[in-house]
Design an enzyme around this catalytic site. Structure first.
Site, PDB file in Angstrom:
ATOM      1  N   ASP A  35       0.860  -1.193   0.000  1.00 35.16           N
ATOM      2  CA  ASP A  35       0.000   0.000   0.000  1.00 35.16           C
ATOM      3  C   ASP A  35       0.891   1.236   0.000  1.00 35.16           C
ATOM      4  O   ASP A  35       1.294   1.722   1.051  1.00 35.16           O
ATOM      5  CB  ASP A  35      -0.920  -0.010   1.222  1.00 35.16           C
ATOM      6  CG  ASP A  35      -1.905   1.151   1.216  1.00 35.16           C
ATOM      7  OD1 ASP A  35      -1.700   2.114   0.455  1.00 35.16           O
ATOM      8  OD2 ASP A  35      -2.879   1.108   1.980  1.00 35.16           O
TER       9      ASP A  35
ATOM     10  N   HIS B 198       1.047   8.385   3.162  1.00 34.88           N
ATOM     11  CA  HIS B 198       1.661   7.709   4.305  1.00 34.88           C
ATOM     12  C   HIS B 198       3.166   7.964   4.413  1.00 34.88           C
ATOM     13  O   HIS B 198       3.791   7.503   5.365  1.00 34.88           O
ATOM     14  CB  HIS B 198       1.407   6.197   4.225  1.00 34.88           C
ATOM     15  CG  HIS B 198      -0.049   5.834   4.255  1.00 34.88           C
ATOM     16  ND1 HIS B 198      -0.849   6.117   5.350  1.00 34.88           N
ATOM     17  CD2 HIS B 198      -0.845   5.249   3.332  1.00 34.88           C
ATOM     18  CE1 HIS B 198      -2.073   5.695   5.089  1.00 34.88           C
ATOM     19  NE2 HIS B 198      -2.104   5.182   3.883  1.00 34.88           N
TER      20      HIS B 198
END
Length: 278
Positions: free
Chosen positions: A171, A176
């Site tokens: 991911d 992030h």
């Protein structure tokens, strides 16, 4: 085509391969210590069941790419995992995905994406603003927090490097890791993957019931707010038969992060032996 028309839609089949290195990297990314040899040493390796979620992440991404909802505003609302068999140390996972349900919340829709394999059944609940109002059922309400005092309380310090490690499992959404992408998403800085946070709290929860984290057979939780790498989490649990109900809140962090907000609600976890009446 309205949101309800996606119900029952087959999202495809996929076979994903992994090796022991991937499983070890995952264990480290969700908080295993170097001394947890059966999680980080190939000679003794047991694969954490939540590792399966990294292999199945393609399914909710596939639904978004098909145009079922606006990927810029949809969020991962909650996650469920039911373990059928222990994952092998290395090998292949053949998976099939479908839209199991679409709930109409009025101003939003909730898409439930289910991924099945011989080893697990995983369900992503995706909250899509603006996709509701199609006349469908509202679906179940969120589980309520028990009214009794918690019978266990755990503290967990997340690592400043945790999101950077976890994204190597597949991911790689920029929010992030990239401060600019995080700000564009409305966050002050990069934040942790919800699935990383959910998996991380299962390790100390397993210890409180005298179980091994690889013996996880059921897990669910709702993502209430983000966790920032370095935050300290306080997890409170309530015994519920052979399961534990739990919620996790941020208690700030080693670098003065968020403070006090619930980050996972409606949590439930059960440990046992997968495939042995679990």
């Amino acid at each position: 085509m309205n949101a309800g028309d996606w119900r029952g839609r087959h999202l495809g089949d996929r076979t994903g391969a992994y090796d022991e290195r991937d499983a070890i990297l995952y264990a480290l990314a969700v908080g295993a210590a170097a001394t947890d040899l059966d999680l980080v040493f190939e000679e003794r390796l047991r694969v954490l069941p939540t590792f399966a979620l990294t292999q199945a992440q393609w399914a909710p991404d596939a639904l978004g790419s098909l145009g079922a909802f606006d990927t810029r505003t949809a969020v991962h609302g909650s996650q469920r995992l039911r373990v059928l068999r222990p994952l092998p140390r290395a090998g292949e996972l053949t998976m099939a995905a479908r839209v199991a349900q679409v709930w109409d919340k009025g101003t939003a829709a909730i898409f439930e994406v289910e991924v099945e394999s011989d080893y697990f059944v995983a369900t992503w609940s995706l909250f899509a603003p603006g996709a509701g109002g199609f006349g469908g059922e509202r679906g179940p309400s969120s589980p309520k927090r028990p009214e009794t005092p918690a019978d266990r309380e755990l503290r967990l310090d997340t690592s400043p490097n945790q999101a950077a490690l976890y994204r190597l499992l597949g991911d790689r959404h920029h929010m992030h890791i990239d401060p600019e992408a995080a700000r564009a998403a409305g966050m002050p800085r990069p934040f942790m993957h919800g699935l990383c946070t959910l998996a991380a709290v299962t390790l100390p929860l397993a210890a409180t019931v005298g179980a091994h984290p690889a013996d996880l057979v059921e897990l669910e939780g709702r993502f209430a707010s983000p966790v920032f790498p370095g935050d300290r989490l306080v997890t409170r649990g309530w015994a519920d038969g052979d399961a534990v109900l739990f919620e996790a809140a941020s208690d700030g962090g080693m670098d003065g992060g968020t403070d006090g907000g619930t980050v996972i609600s409606g949590g439930r976890v059960r440990f046992g032996r997968a495939g042995a009446g679990a």
